[in-house]
Each structure stands twice: as C-alpha cells, then as structure tokens.
Design a protein around this motif. Structure first.
Motif, PDB file in Angstrom:
ATOM      1  N   HIS A   3       0.830  -1.198   0.000  1.00  0.00           N
ATOM      2  CA  HIS A   3       0.000   0.000   0.000  1.00  0.00           C
ATOM      3  C   HIS A   3       0.874   1.263   0.000  1.00  0.00           C
ATOM      4  CE1 HIS A   3      -2.991   2.856   1.978  1.00  0.00           C
ATOM      5  NE2 HIS A   3      -3.460   2.608   0.781  1.00  0.00           N
ATOM      6  N   PHE A   4       1.939   1.250   0.777  1.00  0.00           N
ATOM      7  CA  PHE A   4       2.859   2.376   0.892  1.00  0.00           C
ATOM      8  C   PHE A   4       3.466   2.728  -0.470  1.00  0.00           C
ATOM      9  CE2 PHE A   4       7.165   4.037   1.648  1.00  0.00           C
ATOM     10  CZ  PHE A   4       6.891   5.100   2.497  1.00  0.00           C
ATOM     11  N   PHE A   5       4.075   1.745  -1.115  1.00  0.00           N
ATOM     12  CA  PHE A   5       4.726   2.010  -2.396  1.00  0.00           C
ATOM     13  C   PHE A   5       3.719   2.237  -3.526  1.00  0.00           C
ATOM     14  CE2 PHE A   5       8.326   0.343  -0.025  1.00  0.00           C
ATOM     15  CZ  PHE A   5       9.238   1.343  -0.292  1.00  0.00           C
ATOM     16  N   GLY A   6       2.533   1.656  -3.401  1.00  0.00           N
ATOM     17  CA  GLY A   6       1.469   1.945  -4.365  1.00  0.00           C
ATOM     18  C   GLY A   6       1.006   3.394  -4.262  1.00  0.00           C
ATOM     19  N   THR A   7       0.923   3.898  -3.034  1.00  0.00           N
ATOM     20  CA  THR A   7       0.539   5.294  -2.810  1.00  0.00           C
ATOM     21  C   THR A   7       1.596   6.238  -3.364  1.00  0.00           C
ATOM     22  OG1 THR A   7      -0.703   4.689  -0.827  1.00  0.00           O
ATOM     23  CG2 THR A   7      -0.064   6.998  -1.039  1.00  0.00           C
ATOM     24  N   LEU A   8       2.873   5.929  -3.108  1.00  0.00           N
ATOM     25  CA  LEU A   8       3.955   6.762  -3.638  1.00  0.00           C
ATOM     26  C   LEU A   8       3.955   6.755  -5.163  1.00  0.00           C
ATOM     27  CD1 LEU A   8       6.939   5.951  -1.235  1.00  0.00           C
ATOM     28  CD2 LEU A   8       5.430   7.944  -1.207  1.00  0.00           C
ATOM     29  N   ALA A   9       3.728   5.584  -5.759  1.00  0.00           N
ATOM     30  CA  ALA A   9       3.703   5.491  -7.220  1.00  0.00           C
ATOM     31  C   ALA A   9       2.531   6.285  -7.794  1.00  0.00           C
ATOM     32  CB  ALA A   9       3.619   4.031  -7.658  1.00  0.00           C
ATOM     33  N   ALA A  10       1.360   6.188  -7.171  1.00  0.00           N
ATOM     34  CA  ALA A  10       0.186   6.917  -7.655  1.00  0.00           C
ATOM     35  C   ALA A  10       0.406   8.430  -7.581  1.00  0.00           C
ATOM     36  CB  ALA A  10      -1.048   6.527  -6.852  1.00  0.00           C
ATOM     37  N   ALA A  11       1.147   8.880  -6.581  1.00  0.00           N
ATOM     38  CA  ALA A  11       1.439  10.312  -6.431  1.00  0.00           C
ATOM     39  C   ALA A  11       2.667  10.728  -7.234  1.00  0.00           C
ATOM     40  CB  ALA A  11       1.645  10.647  -4.952  1.00  0.00           C
ATOM     41  N   ARG A  12       3.299   9.777  -7.914  1.00  0.00           N
ATOM     42  CA  ARG A  12       4.503  10.014  -8.724  1.00  0.00           C
ATOM     43  C   ARG A  12       5.639  10.649  -7.905  1.00  0.00           C
ATOM     44  NH1 ARG A  12       0.735  12.647 -12.142  1.00  0.00           N
ATOM     45  NH2 ARG A  12       2.071  14.464 -12.015  1.00  0.00           N
ATOM     46  N   VAL A  13       5.802  10.164  -6.677  1.00  0.00           N
ATOM     47  CA  VAL A  13       6.854  10.656  -5.783  1.00  0.00           C
ATOM     48  C   VAL A  13       8.204  10.155  -6.281  1.00  0.00           C
ATOM     49  CG1 VAL A  13       7.798  10.420  -3.441  1.00  0.00           C
ATOM     50  CG2 VAL A  13       5.376  10.903  -3.771  1.00  0.00           C
ATOM     51  N   THR A  14       9.193  11.050  -6.327  1.00  0.00           N
ATOM     52  CA  THR A  14      10.534  10.677  -6.776  1.00  0.00           C
ATOM     53  C   THR A  14      11.555  10.701  -5.638  1.00  0.00           C
ATOM     54  OG1 THR A  14      10.997  12.964  -7.409  1.00  0.00           O
ATOM     55  CG2 THR A  14      10.153  11.483  -9.136  1.00  0.00           C
ATOM     56  N   MET A  15      11.170  11.254  -4.475  1.00  0.00           N
ATOM     57  CA  MET A  15      12.082  11.329  -3.338  1.00  0.00           C
ATOM     58  C   MET A  15      11.290  11.196  -2.048  1.00  0.00           C
ATOM     59  SD  MET A  15      14.956  11.532  -2.073  1.00  0.00           S
ATOM     60  CE  MET A  15      16.427  12.455  -1.909  1.00  0.00           C
ATOM     61  N   LEU A  16      11.778  10.333  -1.158  1.00  0.00           N
ATOM     62  CA  LEU A  16      11.165  10.140   0.154  1.00  0.00           C
ATOM     63  C   LEU A  16      12.116  10.683   1.206  1.00  0.00           C
ATOM     64  CD1 LEU A  16       8.768   8.813   1.699  1.00  0.00           C
ATOM     65  CD2 LEU A  16      10.228   6.796   1.924  1.00  0.00           C
TER      66      LEU A  16
END
Length: 178
Positions: A43-56
């Motif tokens: 769920h965590f990485f799916g959320t980041l992918a959906a938001a197109r996050v490039t840096m955490l």
C-alpha cells in the motif's frame, strides 16, 4: 492527494538591454506531501507510485523503530531503491526527545482530560514549529531540506510513523515549507 505547493514562473522576453540587468531565475518549488509508514509495504509504495513521488524524506528521529515493519533500519532505503525512489533520512526534521516527553507526560497521564491533552498537543506543535523554523532553520540556504525542495525532484514525500496526518509533526513541517 498531495498538497500542491508548486509555483510556475514565466520569464520575460529577453532583449539585449534586459539580459545584463536580469535577476537570476528563482528556483521552482517541488510538490510535497506527507505519508505514514504505518501501512503495508504494498500500500505504501502503491501510494507513492500513484502520487509520482521521486524522493522520500524520512523525518523520524531514528529509523530503528521496532514497529516500523518494512521501514526499519536500512530496509526502507533499499525498498525505495528497488522502486526507483530516492531516499534521505533527515533527522534534523524530527521533533526532539524533550518535546515528545513533555507532551507524553501530560497526554499519557491517568488524570489527563481532553483539555489537558489538547493543550499539551498545541504546545508540542508550537514547540516543533519553533524548533524547525527558528532554531534549526531548516530552510536556510545550506540546509539539506532546501536542496531537496529546490533540487532535481519534482515530487517529494515526507515520512513519519504516525498513522494520521492531523496528529503528526509532518503537518507542521509541510506548513513551515508552505
């Protein structure tokens, strides 16, 4: 949906007369959001992918929380690498242990009522905002946060272990950035 904080700049038409006196182009802000590691890795990485996050950006005091599941120690950095997401642990964005302890002394007390807990939480948030904005000056030119906000990443997510954005220092951090 991540909070939009980006600003677009339009450059004026350049003429030979204005090229010499032109100010340097101001940096473009990135889009930032907050996320909790208190969920499954899928769920965590799916959320980041959906938001197109490039840096955490990890805003926890330490990465060695027992309950952090996939976000324990170096595991999160490795998982980010596998998902083509940059990772940085910036401990100077975390609240101090003293701020946390002052809040928990009141909030976790057996006789603490709703008003006492609310007052303690407000004091915690004000103390954290003062810490990052005034004492640590996290937006100063040489700050690692400034490079992340004005660097090569279009979308940056700030991470903490708190479940809810409303009950976390991430909210204050994003407010200071805004």
């Amino acid at each position: 949906m991540p909070e939009q904080l980006g600003i677009s700049f339009v450059s004026p038409v350049q003429t030979p007369e204005t090229q010499r006196s032109r100010l340097p182009r101001p940096p473009t802000l990135t889009t930032v959001c907050g996320i909790s590691c208190g969920m499954s890795a899928r769920h965590f990485f799916g959320t980041l992918a959906a938001a197109r996050v490039t840096m955490l950006v990890d805003t926890r005091q330490t990465t060695a929380y027992r309950d952090a599941r996939f976000a324990y120690g170096d595991d999160l950095a490795y998982a980010c690498e596998e998902h083509d997401i940059g990772y940085a642990h910036v401990a100077e964005l975390a609240p101090t242990q003293d701020l946390r302890a002052a809040y928990h002394r009141i909030a976790d007390g057996k006789s603490a009522g709703r008003d006492e807990r609310a007052t303690a939480w407000t004091a915690f948030l004000k103390g954290y905002a003062r810490l990052i904005a005034t004492e640590r000056k996290v937006l100063r030119d040489e700050s690692p946060l400034r490079e992340l906000l004005y660097g090569a990443h279009e979308r940056v997510a700030f991470l903490c272990a708190c479940q809810h954005h409303e009950d976390c220092h991430r909210r204050v951090l994003l407010g200071v950035i805004a």
